[in-house]
Design a protein around this motif. Structure first.
Motif, PDB file in Angstrom:
ATOM      1  N   GLY A  63       0.814  -1.198   0.000  1.00  0.00           N
ATOM      2  CA  GLY A  63       0.000   0.000   0.000  1.00  0.00           C
ATOM      3  C   GLY A  63       0.851   1.252   0.000  1.00  0.00           C
ATOM      4  O   GLY A  63       2.088   1.197   0.061  1.00  0.00           O
ATOM      5  N   ASN A  64       0.210   2.387  -0.089  1.00  0.00           N
ATOM      6  CA  ASN A  64       0.931   3.657  -0.106  1.00  0.00           C
ATOM      7  C   ASN A  64       1.597   3.921   1.250  1.00  0.00           C
ATOM      8  O   ASN A  64       1.012   3.681   2.301  1.00  0.00           O
ATOM      9  CB  ASN A  64      -0.023   4.806  -0.431  1.00  0.00           C
ATOM     10  CG  ASN A  64      -0.595   4.690  -1.829  1.00  0.00           C
ATOM     11  OD1 ASN A  64       0.007   4.073  -2.707  1.00  0.00           O
ATOM     12  ND2 ASN A  64      -1.766   5.278  -2.039  1.00  0.00           N
ATOM     13  N   GLY A  65       2.819   4.426   1.177  1.00  0.00           N
ATOM     14  CA  GLY A  65       3.533   4.694   2.428  1.00  0.00           C
ATOM     15  C   GLY A  65       4.916   5.264   2.146  1.00  0.00           C
ATOM     16  O   GLY A  65       5.191   5.773   1.054  1.00  0.00           O
ATOM     17  N   ARG A  66       5.774   5.162   3.137  1.00  0.00           N
ATOM     18  CA  ARG A  66       7.142   5.673   3.014  1.00  0.00           C
ATOM     19  C   ARG A  66       8.083   4.815   3.854  1.00  0.00           C
ATOM     20  O   ARG A  66       7.639   4.084   4.752  1.00  0.00           O
ATOM     21  CB  ARG A  66       7.207   7.126   3.466  1.00  0.00           C
ATOM     22  CG  ARG A  66       6.684   7.389   4.858  1.00  0.00           C
ATOM     23  CD  ARG A  66       6.581   8.876   5.135  1.00  0.00           C
ATOM     24  NE  ARG A  66       5.869   9.184   6.358  1.00  0.00           N
ATOM     25  CZ  ARG A  66       6.416   9.241   7.564  1.00  0.00           C
ATOM     26  NH1 ARG A  66       7.720   9.004   7.696  1.00  0.00           N
ATOM     27  NH2 ARG A  66       5.698   9.532   8.629  1.00  0.00           N
ATOM     28  N   PRO A  67       9.369   4.878   3.578  1.00  0.00           N
ATOM     29  CA  PRO A  67      10.307   4.007   4.282  1.00  0.00           C
ATOM     30  C   PRO A  67      10.504   4.410   5.733  1.00  0.00           C
ATOM     31  O   PRO A  67      10.381   5.577   6.101  1.00  0.00           O
ATOM     32  CB  PRO A  67      11.608   4.188   3.486  1.00  0.00           C
ATOM     33  CG  PRO A  67      11.485   5.531   2.839  1.00  0.00           C
ATOM     34  CD  PRO A  67      10.028   5.691   2.534  1.00  0.00           C
ATOM     35  N   GLY A  68      10.835   3.418   6.557  1.00  0.00           N
ATOM     36  CA  GLY A  68      11.269   3.690   7.913  1.00  0.00           C
ATOM     37  C   GLY A  68      12.679   4.270   7.867  1.00  0.00           C
ATOM     38  O   GLY A  68      13.356   4.256   6.832  1.00  0.00           O
ATOM     39  N   TRP A  69      13.138   4.758   9.013  1.00  0.00           N
ATOM     40  CA  TRP A  69      14.435   5.439   9.067  1.00  0.00           C
ATOM     41  C   TRP A  69      15.598   4.493   8.792  1.00  0.00           C
ATOM     42  O   TRP A  69      16.485   4.785   7.988  1.00  0.00           O
ATOM     43  CB  TRP A  69      14.588   6.084  10.448  1.00  0.00           C
ATOM     44  CG  TRP A  69      15.921   6.747  10.681  1.00  0.00           C
ATOM     45  CD1 TRP A  69      16.685   7.403   9.768  1.00  0.00           C
ATOM     46  CD2 TRP A  69      16.618   6.818  11.923  1.00  0.00           C
ATOM     47  NE1 TRP A  69      17.840   7.891  10.357  1.00  0.00           N
ATOM     48  CE2 TRP A  69      17.819   7.546  11.682  1.00  0.00           C
ATOM     49  CE3 TRP A  69      16.369   6.363  13.206  1.00  0.00           C
ATOM     50  CZ2 TRP A  69      18.750   7.805  12.691  1.00  0.00           C
ATOM     51  CZ3 TRP A  69      17.284   6.638  14.214  1.00  0.00           C
ATOM     52  CH2 TRP A  69      18.467   7.344  13.951  1.00  0.00           C
ATOM     53  N   HIS A  70      15.587   3.323   9.422  1.00  0.00           N
ATOM     54  CA  HIS A  70      16.757   2.442   9.367  1.00  0.00           C
ATOM     55  C   HIS A  70      16.993   1.865   7.973  1.00  0.00           C
ATOM     56  O   HIS A  70      18.142   1.739   7.531  1.00  0.00           O
ATOM     57  CB  HIS A  70      16.592   1.296  10.366  1.00  0.00           C
ATOM     58  CG  HIS A  70      16.127   1.741  11.710  1.00  0.00           C
ATOM     59  ND1 HIS A  70      16.851   2.611  12.493  1.00  0.00           N
ATOM     60  CD2 HIS A  70      14.983   1.456  12.407  1.00  0.00           C
ATOM     61  CE1 HIS A  70      16.189   2.832  13.624  1.00  0.00           C
ATOM     62  NE2 HIS A  70      15.050   2.164  13.584  1.00  0.00           N
ATOM     63  N   ILE A  71      15.927   1.531   7.274  1.00  0.00           N
ATOM     64  CA  ILE A  71      16.061   0.818   5.998  1.00  0.00           C
ATOM     65  C   ILE A  71      16.739   1.673   4.932  1.00  0.00           C
ATOM     66  O   ILE A  71      17.418   1.158   4.043  1.00  0.00           O
ATOM     67  CB  ILE A  71      14.676   0.321   5.504  1.00  0.00           C
ATOM     68  CG1 ILE A  71      14.830  -0.682   4.357  1.00  0.00           C
ATOM     69  CG2 ILE A  71      13.789   1.499   5.099  1.00  0.00           C
ATOM     70  CD1 ILE A  71      15.472  -1.981   4.770  1.00  0.00           C
ATOM     71  N   GLU A  72      16.580   2.992   5.018  1.00  0.00           N
ATOM     72  CA  GLU A  72      17.159   3.837   3.973  1.00  0.00           C
ATOM     73  C   GLU A  72      18.677   3.720   3.934  1.00  0.00           C
ATOM     74  O   GLU A  72      19.287   3.684   2.857  1.00  0.00           O
ATOM     75  CB  GLU A  72      16.747   5.301   4.158  1.00  0.00           C
ATOM     76  CG  GLU A  72      17.302   5.947   5.396  1.00  0.00           C
ATOM     77  CD  GLU A  72      16.954   7.425   5.509  1.00  0.00           C
ATOM     78  OE1 GLU A  72      17.820   8.237   5.169  1.00  0.00           O
ATOM     79  OE2 GLU A  72      15.834   7.748   5.934  1.00  0.00           O
ATOM     80  N   CYS A  73      19.312   3.648   5.112  1.00  0.00           N
ATOM     81  CA  CYS A  73      20.779   3.562   5.136  1.00  0.00           C
ATOM     82  C   CYS A  73      21.260   2.221   4.601  1.00  0.00           C
ATOM     83  O   CYS A  73      22.286   2.150   3.912  1.00  0.00           O
ATOM     84  CB  CYS A  73      21.301   3.796   6.553  1.00  0.00           C
ATOM     85  SG  CYS A  73      21.192   5.533   7.065  1.00  0.00           S
TER      86      CYS A  73
END
Length: 489
Positions: free
Chosen positions: A198-208
């Motif tokens: 579904g629509n959303g955005r990444p959590g903080w940790h996963i981006e790194c």
């Protein structure tokens, strides 16, 4: 070089994955406001790390991210009635202004979280497929902490200790309180990206994890950041990355210590929170950088008015030493054109040889310090010991040659380049001069005073000296000519 590895809790010899190359990932800022002096410490410390590795001949690939989507950014955007992108782009620009002021070398790459959504989704899909993550009805996705048996290996705590000590949101949809968010379902009015959940955005940790993997590879040489990132951020990075790839995320983990303000840990709740921009207005960017490298990077450092004044005084001493060397070199060049005996006399040659051998010992001490877990404090001590020795010798011996002095100057600039200080070629005099007298104007007045003295016009000579004194410029008549400095505050 030996590096203290947070992962193993001991110093280890640094051996890169690929000979002659080093990959470094540094956690960058969440761009919703001006950076604070706590942010400045990892920026300065790991900039020195990079500079030193490059000095040692390594090709360094230095990646530092920008977190450009986050709860804080969204809140700021709502408060200021702007888009999240306008907020993040504005503060990325402000960050770069401060980074330039601190003399931080530009990263090889500054990727943004929002530019890597595809890679983030790919990793999350992999983790779900292999049982390391799960989605819930709301559209959120969590990492299943129990699936990674080594969880806690960076912070050296058991999962029971972490569970009891961690601040975790109570969420009934989680299988375990320590399960952490990989993907956040979008709320009304929030920016979002499409995903299988579904629509959303990444959590903080996963981006790194995504950016480190995409731009540096599955296993990197060094991952670095502030001590506050060890848990949960870096612990979570390790869990999700190593479960996804089946290999170690980083061979070396480096973390800098905290900053204390008047003996208390800096925090917004205590009201002892200072931005780099505000501190720079009062003391200058270079004094901030000096503070950050004046102690060993793993030790806590103290910020106070007294400490900042000490940093300014130390910088003045460094600038004055460089100026004195340049001044003496110029005088030696003038003398050498008239008198060749200084080149030909055997005793003088022997004096200079012994002088250069002694100076070489400070070079060895400096590099030994840097090889010992980037000990900039001891490195600076070696620099000041060299200054004291050189000043003592040249004060007693006019026979020290132009060549020997140039060797000292070159070594001194080698040290300061690694440390990233003394970047202001116009020197700290111009910075300190509240009356904004240009160096060229000062030199011209000194020449006029010298002409007046030759003509025995003492009244004019005194007038010029007093004029300069009124502008906070102090003259010093030496056997080698006239030197000047800005009077200390």
């Amino acid at each position: 070089m030996y590096i203290y590895n947070t992962l193993t809790g001991q110093k280890e010899k640094f051996v890169p994955i690929n000979e002659g190359k080093v990959s470094i990932y540094a956690c960058g800022p969440t761009v919703y406001n001006y950076i604070h002096i706590g942010n400045a410490r990892p920026m300065c410390v790991f900039d020195v790390l990079r500079r030193y590795l490059e000095n040692q001949g390594y090709d360094v690939n230095f990646v530092q991210n920008f977190t450009d989507i986050d709860d804080k950014i969204i809140k700021k955007a709502q408060e200021e009635k702007e888009s999240y992108k306008d907020i993040s782009e504005r503060y990325i620009k402000e960050y770069k202004i401060d980074a330039k002021g601190l003399n931080i070398k530009e990263a090889t790459l500054n990727p943004k979280a929002t530019e890597n959504i595809e890679k983030i989704v790919e990793i999350i899909c992999n983790l779900i497929k292999n049982g390391f993550a799960y989605s819930v009805e709301s559209g959120d996705v969590y990492f299943r902490m129990k699936s990674f048996k080594e969880y806690g290996k960076l912070s050296h705590q058991s999962t029971d200790d972490l569970r009891s000590g961690a601040r975790v949101n109570i969420d009934k949809s989680k299988e375990d309180p320590l399960d952490f968010t990989l993907w956040k379902a979008a709320k009304d009015g929030e920016p979002f990206w499409e995903s299988p959940w579904g629509n959303g955005r990444p959590g903080w940790h996963i981006e790194c994890s995504a950016m480190s993997m995409k731009y540096l590879g599955k296993t990197i040489d060094i991952h670095c950041g502030g001590q506050d990132l060890i848990f949960p951020h870096h612990e979570n990075e390790i869990a999700q990355s190593e479960c996804c790839n089946g290999v170690k995320l980083a061979n070396y983990w480096m973390h800098n210590g905290y900053i204390n303000v008047d003996s208390q840990k800096m925090s917004k709740s205590l009201g002892n929170f200072f931005t780099v921009r505000d501190v720079a207005k009062e003391y200058g960017y270079e004094a901030i950088r000096y503070l950050m490298i004046s102690s060993h990077y793993r030790s806590p450092i103290s910020y106070s008015v007294e400490v900042m004044e000490q940093c300014k005084a130390s910088l003045r001493r460094l600038y004055n030493f460089r100026e004195s060397l340049e001044f003496l070199i110029q005088k030696r060049e003038e003398r050498q054109e008239k008198d060749r005996k200084f080149e030909e006399n055997a005793n003088i040659q022997n004096l200079n040889k012994n002088f250069e051998i002694s100076v070489e010992k400070f070079k060895i001490k400096f590099y030994n310090s840097m090889d010992d877990d980037l000990n900039t404090a001891d490195g600076l001590a070696a620099v000041f010991e060299m200054i004291k020795y050189v000043n003592t010798v040249i004060g007693k011996n006019e026979e020290i040659s132009e060549k020997s002095l140039k060797n000292v100057l070159n070594l001194f600039e080698e040290f300061t380049e690694i440390l990233g200080i003394l970047k202001n070629k116009s020197n700290i005099k111009t910075i300190k001069n509240e009356n904004k007298v240009e160096n060229s104007e000062i030199e011209n007045l000194i020449k006029k005073r010298e002409e007046a003295r030759k003509n025995k016009d003492w009244k004019e000579a005194d007038r010029i000296r007093n004029l300069l004194k009124s502008k906070n410029i102090i003259l010093e008549d030496t056997p080698n000519g006239v030197k000047w400095k800005v009077k200390n505050e």
